[in-house]
Write an enzyme that holds these catalytic residues in place. Structure first.
Site, PDB file in Angstrom:
ATOM      1  N   TRP A 131      21.336  60.224  20.610  1.00  0.00           N
ATOM      2  CA  TRP A 131      21.169  59.855  22.026  1.00  0.00           C
ATOM      3  C   TRP A 131      20.056  58.802  22.099  1.00  0.00           C
ATOM      4  O   TRP A 131      18.955  59.040  21.572  1.00  0.00           O
ATOM      5  CB  TRP A 131      20.773  61.131  22.777  1.00  0.00           C
ATOM      6  CG  TRP A 131      20.616  61.011  24.247  1.00  0.00           C
ATOM      7  CD1 TRP A 131      21.469  60.425  25.138  1.00  0.00           C
ATOM      8  CD2 TRP A 131      19.531  61.543  25.022  1.00  0.00           C
ATOM      9  NE1 TRP A 131      20.981  60.570  26.416  1.00  0.00           N
ATOM     10  CE2 TRP A 131      19.799  61.242  26.366  1.00  0.00           C
ATOM     11  CE3 TRP A 131      18.365  62.244  24.711  1.00  0.00           C
ATOM     12  CZ2 TRP A 131      18.946  61.621  27.400  1.00  0.00           C
ATOM     13  CZ3 TRP A 131      17.519  62.614  25.734  1.00  0.00           C
ATOM     14  CH2 TRP A 131      17.807  62.309  27.063  1.00  0.00           C
ATOM     15  N   ASP A 212      18.129  70.073  20.076  1.00  0.00           N
ATOM     16  CA  ASP A 212      18.429  69.621  21.437  1.00  0.00           C
ATOM     17  C   ASP A 212      19.788  70.210  21.813  1.00  0.00           C
ATOM     18  O   ASP A 212      20.809  69.883  21.207  1.00  0.00           O
ATOM     19  CB  ASP A 212      18.459  68.082  21.483  1.00  0.00           C
ATOM     20  CG  ASP A 212      18.571  67.559  22.917  1.00  0.00           C
ATOM     21  OD1 ASP A 212      18.767  68.378  23.840  1.00  0.00           O
ATOM     22  OD2 ASP A 212      18.473  66.326  23.101  1.00  0.00           O
ATOM     23  N   ALA A 214      22.179  70.405  24.753  1.00  0.00           N
ATOM     24  CA  ALA A 214      22.518  69.912  26.094  1.00  0.00           C
ATOM     25  C   ALA A 214      23.954  70.243  26.485  1.00  0.00           C
ATOM     26  O   ALA A 214      24.328  70.072  27.640  1.00  0.00           O
ATOM     27  CB  ALA A 214      22.294  68.402  26.162  1.00  0.00           C
ATOM     28  N   LYS A 247      24.837  69.828  32.128  1.00  0.00           N
ATOM     29  CA  LYS A 247      26.292  69.713  31.894  1.00  0.00           C
ATOM     30  C   LYS A 247      26.991  71.057  32.054  1.00  0.00           C
ATOM     31  O   LYS A 247      28.026  71.145  32.691  1.00  0.00           O
ATOM     32  CB  LYS A 247      26.593  69.155  30.509  1.00  0.00           C
ATOM     33  CG  LYS A 247      25.487  68.319  29.909  1.00  0.00           C
ATOM     34  CD  LYS A 247      25.526  66.880  30.353  1.00  0.00           C
ATOM     35  CE  LYS A 247      24.240  66.199  29.908  1.00  0.00           C
ATOM     36  NZ  LYS A 247      24.245  64.775  30.050  1.00  0.00           N
TER      37      LYS A 247
HETATM   38  C1  LMR Z   1      24.347  60.925  28.284  1.00  0.00           C
HETATM   39  O1  LMR Z   1      24.077  60.961  27.088  1.00  0.00           O
HETATM   40  O2  LMR Z   1      25.168  60.146  28.776  1.00  0.00           O
HETATM   41  C2  LMR Z   1      23.670  61.894  29.219  1.00  0.00           C
HETATM   42  O3  LMR Z   1      22.858  62.760  28.513  1.00  0.00           O
HETATM   43  C3  LMR Z   1      22.979  61.217  30.338  1.00  0.00           C
HETATM   44  C4  LMR Z   1      21.708  60.557  29.910  1.00  0.00           C
HETATM   45  O4  LMR Z   1      20.663  60.937  30.429  1.00  0.00           O
HETATM   46  O5  LMR Z   1      21.734  59.657  29.075  1.00  0.00           O
END
Ligand code: LMR
Length: 396
Positions: A131, A212, A214, A247
């Protein structure tokens, strides 16, 4: 020469995911598709409030008689409910320190701040790819970070051998950032054997995992998705966990998150708790409460929890259907699987360069993140044929 304070503010680098979301919003075309930001969408392209969440909010509206401050760590009932959801009942609570945070981002930030303050020389190992905000936050906090191999674009499994070879260089007290499930951006997760090897490697090197989490519940189910991190928590003396309720509860804008630290002893955990409370105090004092309380009410009420788990199962089923539908449609166009069929969660990462990604946006209205990540949930069944045709042409 201007002497204004703000004349020296440097240009900012826009976040690749959030800037794409803005561009999609501004596109007037009817047939545009947002395959960018990681939010779940239903077959209508909407991100609805989940039924269990709505029901809990109604109860909260009727029963809440004060909005007075809660506490620096947040509501203990929420922390217990989230801890139980991720780690089950067996991890000793007296070795844990926890704070509620504004979303998973807040948890990642506070976790890295804690490590930076505690052991500035610790190296932070991030998966390649990851990410983009992981690297951005590590950089902002001033961590010494580096990448370890995860998977190349278009791979159908993660590259375990290269991952373990890279991680063999970890030193005691280094931080190993892992995605608990539904890896963002590849959708490719470690197998059970691989989780065991990661745990063994952490034991051998003295590195500490920072998981992490999410997308819990959006891969193979709540229990299976948590199995890897539970194995880490059961086998290792120390670990950190950043959890998001964005999410899986659809509570995106309410900013629901938790940072949990598993320490070696109860005494260490006590001191970590003080440090975490201080980090919250320095950043925003009290973490947001509304969304956290709603999530806790859903988890602790048998009826609401059943309703929520059913809604989560329906979201998973839709993701599975879209994955196999897109994989079939791409195969029909002569394209390879590219990790779409067996990847888990919202994302897959396609081997597309920036030129092709820009062309797909221009000609087909397909909004794809610059690293080739697509959000499977952004697809709609009737669009699969046209999306696959556009992608297959771009992939050739
Ligand atoms: C994503 O990866 O699209 C989501 O987790 C939103 C973000 O905050 O980037």
């Amino acid at each position: 020469m201007t002497r204004g304070l703000f004349a020296g503010v440097a240009d900012s680098t826009p976040d690749p995911i959030l800037s794409l979301m803005d561009r999609h919003r501004r596109d007037p075309r009817q047939n545009k598709l947002d395959l960018g930001v990681g939010v779940y969408r239903d077959s209508e392209g909407q991100t609805p409030v989940m039924g269990a969440v709505k029901a809990a909010e109604r109860r909260l509206f009727d029963s809440q008689d004060s909005k007075a401050y809660v506490g620096l760590a947040g509501d203990p009932a929420f922390l217990d409910a989230f801890t139980g959801l991720a780690l089950g009942a067996d991890v000793p609570r007296d070795r844990m320190a926890r704070i509620a945070t504004p979303g998973g981002t807040g948890a990642v930030r506070q976790g890295l701040e804690l490590v930076r303050r505690t052991r500035p020389q610790a190296r932070v190992w991030l998966p390649d790819p990851t990410w983009p905000n992981h690297t951005a936050i590590a950089e902002a906090v001033g961590c010494d970070w580096r990448l370890y191999a995860h998977a190349v674009p278009g791979a159908t499994t993660l590259d375990g051998d290269r991952m373990l070879a890279d991680l063999a260089g970890m030193a005691p007290g280094d931080l190993l950032v892992l995605h608990g499930c539904c890896h963002n951006p590849t959708g490719l997760d470690p197998s059970a054997t691989m989780w065991a090897e990661i745990a063994a490697l952490c034991l051998r090197t003295g590195a500490v995992p920072f998981v992490d989490l999410a997308y819990l519940g959006l891969g193979d189910g709540l229990h299976t998705d948590a199995a890897g991190l539970r194995h880490l928590a059961e086998s290792l003396p120390e670990m950190m966990l950043a959890m998001s309720g964005s999410k899986n509860f659809g509570l995106y804008r309410e900013r629901v998150g938790m940072l949990a630290v598993l320490a070696e002893t109860a005494d260490h955990a006590n001191r970590v708790q003080g440090a975490l409370n201080t980090l919250n105090r320095l950043s925003y004092t009290f973490p947001p409460d509304h969304g956290a309380r709603v999530a806790q009410m859903v988890l602790d009420d048998a009826d609401l929890r059943m309703m929520w788990e059913q809604e989560l199962a329906a979201m998973r089923a839709r993701l599975d259907l879209l994955r196999s539908g897109l994989a079939d449609a791409l195969e029909a166009q002569g394209s390879a699987d590219l990790g779409i069929r067996h990847g888990r969660g919202l994302f897959a990462r396609l081997p597309l360069g920036t030129d092709r990604i820009a062309a797909l946006q221009e000609t087909h209205g397909l909004y794809i993140v610059g690293d080739g990540r697509i959000n499977i949930a952004g697809l709609r069944a009737p669009d699969l044929g046209r999306v696959a045709a556009g992608l297959a042409a771009a992939l050739r």
